[in-house]
Design a protein around this motif. Structure first.
Motif, PDB file in Angstrom:
ATOM      1  N   MET A   1       0.855  -1.173   0.000  1.00  0.00           N
ATOM      2  CA  MET A   1       0.000   0.000   0.000  1.00  0.00           C
ATOM      3  C   MET A   1       0.898   1.232   0.000  1.00  0.00           C
ATOM      4  O   MET A   1       1.806   1.341   0.823  1.00  0.00           O
TER       5      MET A   1
ATOM      6  N   LYS B   1       2.258   4.618   0.882  1.00  0.00           N
ATOM      7  CA  LYS B   1       2.154   5.405   2.119  1.00  0.00           C
ATOM      8  C   LYS B   1       1.535   6.776   1.885  1.00  0.00           C
ATOM      9  O   LYS B   1       0.826   7.289   2.743  1.00  0.00           O
TER      10      LYS B   1
ATOM     11  N   LEU C   1      -2.201   6.199   1.606  1.00  0.00           N
ATOM     12  CA  LEU C   1      -2.729   5.887   2.929  1.00  0.00           C
ATOM     13  C   LEU C   1      -2.872   7.144   3.788  1.00  0.00           C
ATOM     14  O   LEU C   1      -3.840   7.288   4.531  1.00  0.00           O
TER      15      LEU C   1
ATOM     16  N   LEU D   1      -6.189   8.893   2.797  1.00  0.00           N
ATOM     17  CA  LEU D   1      -7.456   8.197   2.996  1.00  0.00           C
ATOM     18  C   LEU D   1      -7.928   8.271   4.441  1.00  0.00           C
ATOM     19  O   LEU D   1      -7.131   8.200   5.369  1.00  0.00           O
TER      20      LEU D   1
ATOM     21  N   LEU E   1      -6.792   5.605   8.989  1.00  0.00           N
ATOM     22  CA  LEU E   1      -6.833   4.171   8.752  1.00  0.00           C
ATOM     23  C   LEU E   1      -5.462   3.559   8.988  1.00  0.00           C
ATOM     24  O   LEU E   1      -4.441   4.209   8.793  1.00  0.00           O
ATOM     25  N   HIS E   2      -5.459   2.297   9.400  1.00  0.00           N
ATOM     26  CA  HIS E   2      -4.223   1.532   9.592  1.00  0.00           C
ATOM     27  C   HIS E   2      -4.222   0.406   8.580  1.00  0.00           C
ATOM     28  O   HIS E   2      -5.219  -0.319   8.446  1.00  0.00           O
ATOM     29  N   TYR E   3      -3.118   0.231   7.860  1.00  0.00           N
ATOM     30  CA  TYR E   3      -3.033  -0.827   6.860  1.00  0.00           C
ATOM     31  C   TYR E   3      -2.568  -2.123   7.504  1.00  0.00           C
ATOM     32  O   TYR E   3      -1.507  -2.182   8.105  1.00  0.00           O
TER      33      TYR E   3
ATOM     34  N   LYS F   1      -1.255  -5.366   6.432  1.00  0.00           N
ATOM     35  CA  LYS F   1      -0.682  -5.991   5.243  1.00  0.00           C
ATOM     36  C   LYS F   1      -1.057  -7.465   5.149  1.00  0.00           C
ATOM     37  O   LYS F   1      -1.381  -7.959   4.067  1.00  0.00           O
TER      38      LYS F   1
ATOM     39  N   LEU G   1      -7.689  -2.100   5.207  1.00  0.00           N
ATOM     40  CA  LEU G   1      -7.508  -0.819   5.874  1.00  0.00           C
ATOM     41  C   LEU G   1      -8.455  -0.820   7.060  1.00  0.00           C
ATOM     42  O   LEU G   1      -9.670  -0.952   6.901  1.00  0.00           O
TER      43      LEU G   1
ATOM     44  N   VAL H   1      -8.535  -4.380   0.544  1.00  0.00           N
ATOM     45  CA  VAL H   1      -7.664  -3.849  -0.500  1.00  0.00           C
ATOM     46  C   VAL H   1      -7.572  -4.953  -1.548  1.00  0.00           C
ATOM     47  O   VAL H   1      -7.082  -6.048  -1.260  1.00  0.00           O
TER      48      VAL H   1
ATOM     49  N   PRO I   1      -7.815   0.211  -2.557  1.00  0.00           N
ATOM     50  CA  PRO I   1      -8.722   0.132  -1.414  1.00  0.00           C
ATOM     51  C   PRO I   1     -10.172   0.261  -1.870  1.00  0.00           C
ATOM     52  O   PRO I   1     -10.499   1.094  -2.712  1.00  0.00           O
TER      53      PRO I   1
END
Length: 62
Positions: free
Chosen positions: A1, A3, A6, A9, A18-20, A22, A27, A38, A43
């Motif tokens: 993703m 950065k 991110l 968003l 939001l926290h990704y 992985k 998200l 995602v 996303p």
């Protein structure tokens, strides 16, 4: 993703950051309790496509 993407968003429900995740390719928004998928690197920021976080996920610190 990406950065930079991110950082731009926010959750469409709570407008929180939001926290990704992985590993899950999601998200995550703890304030709204939703995780947005995602797919193919893009996303999907639709509430209807999000899953509800479990109680444990909501309490988890990142």
């Amino acid at each position: 993703m990406d950065k930079q993407l991110l950082a731009l968003l926010v959750c469409p429900v709570s407008h929180a950051a939001l926290h990704y995740n992985k590993e899950a390719q999601e998200l995550v928004c703890r304030p709204s309790g939703l995780a947005y998928p995602v797919r193919d690197g893009l996303p999907v920021m639709l509430e209807s496509e999000a899953r509800q976080l479990t109680t444990e996920e909501k309490l988890e610190k990142k």
